[in-house]
Design an enzyme around this catalytic site. Structure first.
Site, short mmCIF file in Angstrom:
data_model
loop_
_atom_site.label_atom_id
_atom_site.label_comp_id
_atom_site.label_asym_id
_atom_site.label_seq_id
_atom_site.Cartn_x
_atom_site.Cartn_y
_atom_site.Cartn_z
N THR A 20 -1.78 -17.33 123.28
CA THR A 20 -1.81 -16.43 124.45
C THR A 20 -2.63 -15.17 124.15
OG1 THR A 20 0.24 -15.30 123.85
CG2 THR A 20 0.43 -17.23 125.30
N HIS A 25 0.23 -7.38 115.43
CA HIS A 25 1.61 -7.53 114.98
C HIS A 25 2.53 -7.05 116.09
CE1 HIS A 25 4.92 -7.90 112.16
NE2 HIS A 25 5.35 -6.74 112.60
C1 GRF Z 1 2.27 -13.12 118.81
O1 GRF Z 1 3.57 -12.72 119.11
C2 GRF Z 1 1.67 -12.19 117.80
O2 GRF Z 1 2.16 -10.88 117.88
C3 GRF Z 1 2.13 -12.76 116.52
O3 GRF Z 1 2.11 -14.16 116.70
C4 GRF Z 1 2.26 -14.45 118.08
C5 GRF Z 1 1.10 -15.30 118.50
O4 GRF Z 1 1.28 -15.72 119.78
N1 GRF Z 1 1.27 -12.34 115.45
P1 GRF Z 1 0.08 -16.50 120.51
O5 GRF Z 1 -0.27 -17.71 119.65
O6 GRF Z 1 -1.07 -15.55 120.61
O7 GRF Z 1 0.64 -16.88 121.85
#
Ligand code: GRF
EC number: 2.1.2.2
Length: 200
Positions: free
Chosen positions: A13, A110
């Site tokens: 996402t 993060h």
């Molecule tokens: C997100 O919550 C990001 O903060 C963390 O991993 C997750 C990745 O989500 N590092 P996506 O794959 O971008 O949906």
């Protein structure tokens, strides 16, 4: 033109937010040249393919040892002559050689306000569970440069998000992604692309 590579492990996402921001013009002078995942079933790879972007799976499982995996990952990354590497939920440790070679050219998103709830063991839902357990009223997300530590590099952008009464970890995670991650990651890339443009 900023040549960007995105490393992913999950749903993508954040990758999608970046692609949407490039399409809308919020991010100028940048192009995602490759998306790499350690997980062949990461939907993020599907998002890349749907966008006509090279989508590669380089999994540690395919190699006899971690060093061979690291070498292949770095080799592939070098092939794309990237200006910026974006870790968007990449759950594999980055090889030291890559951090040295791409110093100040790797950023990570993060899901907390670093230095809270970060470091070894703090990823995904665990971050939000810890924030709720501590009872913080405000959390958020951070974009930082990647150095040899875990979530320890210089902070680039942060955005605060309110914790609501009765939030579950899932509800908080969703709000932090929607209101913070998907906002500051594109903003960070736009800033870096603008900086490169001005230096040119
Ligand atoms: C997100 O919550 C990001 O903060 C963390 O991993 C997750 C990745 O989500 N590092 P996506 O794959 O971008 O949906």
């Amino acid at each position: 033109m900023l040549r960007v590579g995105v490393l992913v492990s999950g749903g993508g996402t954040n990758l999608q937010a970046v692609l949407n921001a490039i399409d809308s013009g919020e991010i100028k002078n940048a192009e995602v040249k490759v998306v790499i995942s350690n997980n062949k079933s990461a939907y993020a790879l599907e998002r890349a393919r749907n966008h006509g972007i090279d989508a590669l799976c380089i999994s540690p499982k395919e190699f006899e040892n971690r060093t061979q995996f690291h070498n292949e990952l770095l080799l592939k990354i070098d092939e794309y002559r990237l200006d910026l590497i974006v870790l968007a939920g990449f759950l594999v440790t980055i090889p030291e050689a890559m951090i040295q070679k791409y110093r100040n050219r790797i950023i990570n998103i993060h899901p907390s306000l670093i230095p809270s709830f970060c470091g070894t063991g703090y990823f995904g839902l665990k971050v939000h569970e810890a924030a709720l357990a501590r009872g913080v009223k405000i959390t958020g997300a951070t974009v930082h440069y990647v150095d040899e530590g875990t979530d320890t590099g210089p902070i680039l952008l942060q955005k605060a998000v309110e914790v609501k009464e009765g939030d579950t970890p899932e509800e908080l995670q969703k709000r932090v992604m929607e209101e913070a991650e998907w906002v500051i990651l594109p903003q960070a890339i736009a800033l870096i692309a603008k900086e490169q443009e001005e230096k040119a």
